[in-house]
Design an enzyme around this catalytic site. Structure first.
Site, PDB file in Angstrom:
ATOM      1  N   THR A   1     107.752  99.395 -48.983  1.00 47.46           N
ATOM      2  CA  THR A   1     107.085  98.202 -49.474  1.00 47.46           C
ATOM      3  C   THR A   1     107.954  97.483 -50.500  1.00 47.46           C
ATOM      4  O   THR A   1     108.025  96.263 -50.533  1.00 47.46           O
ATOM      5  CB  THR A   1     105.747  98.587 -50.150  1.00 47.46           C
ATOM      6  OG1 THR A   1     105.073  99.486 -49.269  1.00 47.46           O
ATOM      7  CG2 THR A   1     104.886  97.387 -50.417  1.00 47.46           C
ATOM      8  N   TYR A   2     108.602  98.262 -51.341  1.00 47.57           N
ATOM      9  CA  TYR A   2     109.306  97.651 -52.464  1.00 47.57           C
ATOM     10  C   TYR A   2     110.811  97.594 -52.292  1.00 47.57           C
ATOM     11  O   TYR A   2     111.503  97.012 -53.107  1.00 47.57           O
ATOM     12  CB  TYR A   2     108.972  98.403 -53.759  1.00 47.57           C
ATOM     13  CG  TYR A   2     107.521  98.314 -54.073  1.00 47.57           C
ATOM     14  CD1 TYR A   2     106.965  97.104 -54.479  1.00 47.57           C
ATOM     15  CD2 TYR A   2     106.688  99.413 -53.913  1.00 47.57           C
ATOM     16  CE1 TYR A   2     105.617  96.997 -54.744  1.00 47.57           C
ATOM     17  CE2 TYR A   2     105.326  99.313 -54.173  1.00 47.57           C
ATOM     18  CZ  TYR A   2     104.800  98.109 -54.590  1.00 47.57           C
ATOM     19  OH  TYR A   2     103.470  98.014 -54.840  1.00 47.57           O
TER      20      TYR A   2
ATOM     21  N   ASP B   1     101.717 108.579 -56.609  1.00 43.12           N
ATOM     22  CA  ASP B   1     101.909 108.355 -55.166  1.00 43.12           C
ATOM     23  C   ASP B   1     102.623 109.543 -54.531  1.00 43.12           C
ATOM     24  O   ASP B   1     103.567 109.367 -53.750  1.00 43.12           O
ATOM     25  CB  ASP B   1     102.680 107.055 -54.919  1.00 43.12           C
ATOM     26  CG  ASP B   1     102.485 106.556 -53.485  1.00 43.12           C
ATOM     27  OD1 ASP B   1     101.539 107.021 -52.806  1.00 43.12           O
ATOM     28  OD2 ASP B   1     103.279 105.706 -53.035  1.00 43.12           O
TER      29      ASP B   1
END
Ligand SMILES: Nc1ncnc2c1ncn2[C@@H]1O[C@H](COP(=O)(O)OP(=O)(O)OP(=O)(O)O)[C@@H](O)[C@H]1O
Length: 593
Positions: A290-291, A404
């Protein structure tokens, strides 16, 4: 617990814990297993709760247990000042502690000698702050001392912890707008040449910004899921993370080859002094999250193989540079532990691209487990679990919640070493003191309290994820596979195995926002059926002690869930078969180039 409930004993526990930490830093054999109970555990003991089974820690014949995790590598810039001297003895905040006068208890009950000086420090103690002499610091009243229980429920009543107020970034924050201004200042003024990092730069992210980022990919129920995770959920089966790996070996690591964003205004002064990405030769693309996009690359000078994570610039963001990445870089540059991926430096590309240079590991556990035909053996699971727990112990001891933990964020190399990566959701807790975002932790590894919408949580969320990971290592299958972005379904899956909680089982359960949903009543804990002591069905076999550990990690009540210290000293790790030595761990063919 009422504020008055913490007193001298807690102080001494904190100081003992400090000693234990310092001893470990000294690297004496086996000392990690003699760590004093953490504060939370001590509280439990005084409350009369049952502790985890303990026994004398055995040492593996192969010497694995004796590995000196405490030995420090080259020290990197450490905004958290974890090895600082002449500082106040403080203990990490927990979900309870943030409501209490923990700091004062610890700080005022005893003056500390150099022997007692802390290895575990509050994140507010940044090296750049001139540090008061110990005695002067001991007189400092923590602003939280006046905070009443319940005040935290109100998002507006955010009390700024002293680090912000006393740090070089201090600007007298009063409103979210002010916080954002400070973020800009931090971004503009910081450098990633390891000279002036500050954890506050990540911490100053307002909750609103954090939530915005957490839900940026449209996930209403959790951390923005990557395309891969989304596919996993949608298809109901996992996709090997290595599958999407692109072949690309151009001679240069020119940023124009990669999908480089246009120049955002990210206050590039912070990168002054950083090396150029062309110091590295790109070998292949490992994965895209995602990043960031992660590449395998080679240092042109040393031929060392590294992983480069290109930070995806957020063009919608006022600052361009994603603050989750700023936070990740800050935390990772501060960390120094064999079970945490090592970030070597931050380099810049031609445009405004920024790359984190990390040590490279051949696999991640998701990819490995997807390719395995047979689950890990008990001794292999122990080897992996101990490394994971040691890494998390280091984080929790240093006030960091990863938020996470999941197999794809656990890297594994062919030397049997496991390292935690992806600190995009990590944060140092305790500063600023306010309810955290609930939009953390990938759904299958997300704890019941998060799924039920708790506003205040702590390190126990990581421990739940570790329980899920342990179950998965034993079975190769995710334990609770709720439907994508469906918290209720995820909870149903959990309750179907562990039993639907009641106020008796989990005091406070019914007051959580999500508890009003109508869950199917399931009065029994059926976890043992999934992990029997002997199996004729092919289910993963787990001894009584192994089951006890798993069951305690997966306690739905975060207050009763094992802490990382309790997990590490659990008797299962002393029972034969002992953990396998890393050098005897299986190796896996790499799909990566
Ligand atoms: N140091 C490394 N060595 C080898 N592979 C790595 C390394 N760091 C990351 N990876 C690979 O890249 C993947 C994505 O990395 P990471 O989780 O840091 O990115 P992300 O954008 O934050 O991902 P996510 O979408 O999960 O948030 C990891 O699952 C792993 O497979």
């Amino acid at each position: 617990m009422a504020a008055g409930g913490v007193e001298v004993s807690r102080s001494s526990v904190a100081i003992d814990r400090t000693r234990a930490f310092n001893s470990r830093q000294g690297g004496r054999d086996g000392e990690r297993h003699q760590t004093k109970r953490p504060i939370e555990a001590d509280r439990r003991r005084r409350d009369g709760r049952r502790d985890s089974p303990k026994g004398p820690r055995l040492v593996s014949q192969r010497g694995e247990v004796r590995e000196e995790y405490g030995v420090q590598k080259r020290r990197k810039c450490s905004p958290a000042g974890w090895e600082g001297k002449d500082r106040m003895v403080r203990a990490p905040l927990s979900e309870k502690i943030i409501k209490t006068n923990q700091f004062v208890d610890v700080a005022t009950t005893r003056k500390i000698s150099s022997e007692d000086q802390v290895g575990v420090l509050s994140p507010e103690h940044v090296p750049s702050v001139s540090v008061l002499p110990v005695e002067a610091q001991l007189d400092v009243q923590h602003p939280l001392d006046d905070l009443e229980e319940g005040q935290l429920e109100d998002d507006r009543q955010v009390v700024q912890a002293p680090n912000i107020a006393t740090s070089k970034w201090a600007t007298g924050l009063e409103s979210p707008k002010d916080e954002e201004d400070v973020i800009t200042d931090v971004v503009r003024s910081s450098r990633w040449n390891r000279s002036s990092l500050s954890p506050e730069s990540g911490e100053l992210l307002s909750e609103a910004s954090e939530e915005r980022r957490s839900s940026s990919s449209g996930s209403g129920s959790g951390r923005p899921i990557s395309a891969r995770e989304h596919s996993e959920h949608e298809l109901g089966s996992r996709i090997d993370m290595d599958v999407g790996e692109a072949e690309c070996s151009p001679p240069d690591f020119s940023v124009s080859e990669i999908d480089e964003p246009a120049s955002p205004d990210v206050g590039l002064s912070m990168l002054a002094g950083s090396r150029d990405v062309n110091e590295y030769q790109k070998l292949s693309k490992i994965n895209e999250g995602t990043y960031g996009i992660v590449y395998k690359a080679k240092d042109r000078k040393t031929d060392e193989i590294v992983a480069l994570k290109m930070i995806k610039m957020n063009m919608e963001d006022e600052y361009g540079f994603p603050l989750t990445s700023l936070r990740e870089i800050n935390i990772l540059l501060s960390c120094n532990h064999p079970s945490i991926v090592n970030v070597k430096e931050v380099v810049v590309g031609n445009g405004a691209s920024v790359f984190m240079v990390m040590e490279h590991l051949e696999h991640d556990l998701r990819g490995v487990m997807d390719r395995m035909k047979q689950p890990f053996s008990t001794s292999e699971v122990k080897c992996l679990m101990i490394q994971l727990l040691e890494g998390v112990k280091y984080l929790h001891s240093n006030w960091i919640i990863h938020r996470d933990l999941k197999p794809s964020n656990l890297l594994l190399n062919n030397s049997g070493e496991l390292k935690i990566c992806d600190f995009g959701m990590a944060r140092q807790y305790g500063s600023p003191i306010k309810p955290y975002t609930q939009l953390v932790v990938t759904q299958w590894y997300r704890s019941p309290e998060l799924l039920l919408g708790t506003k205040v949580y702590s390190t126990a969320v990581d421990m739940w994820s570790i329980g899920c990971i342990m179950a998965e290592l034993l079975s190769l299958k995710p334990l609770f596979r709720g439907k994508s972005q469906n918290d209720i379904d995820q909870l149903q899956q959990i309750f179907a195995v562990l039993g639907t909680p009641s106020e008796t089982v989990w005091p406070g359960f019914t007051s959580l926002p999500g508890a009003k949903a109508k869950f199917r009543k399931q009065p029994y804990n059926l976890l043992r059926k999934k992990f029997p002591a002997a199996s004729f069905t092919g289910a993963p076999v787990l001894s009584e002690l192994g089951f006890d550990l798993l069951n305690r990690l997966l306690n739905v009540d975060p207050e009763k869930r094992l802490t990382v210290d309790e997990a590490l000293s659990h008797g299962w790790f002393n029972e034969v078969p002992l953990q396998k030595s890393k050098e005897f761990m299986p190796t896996f063919a790499s799909k990566r180039n």
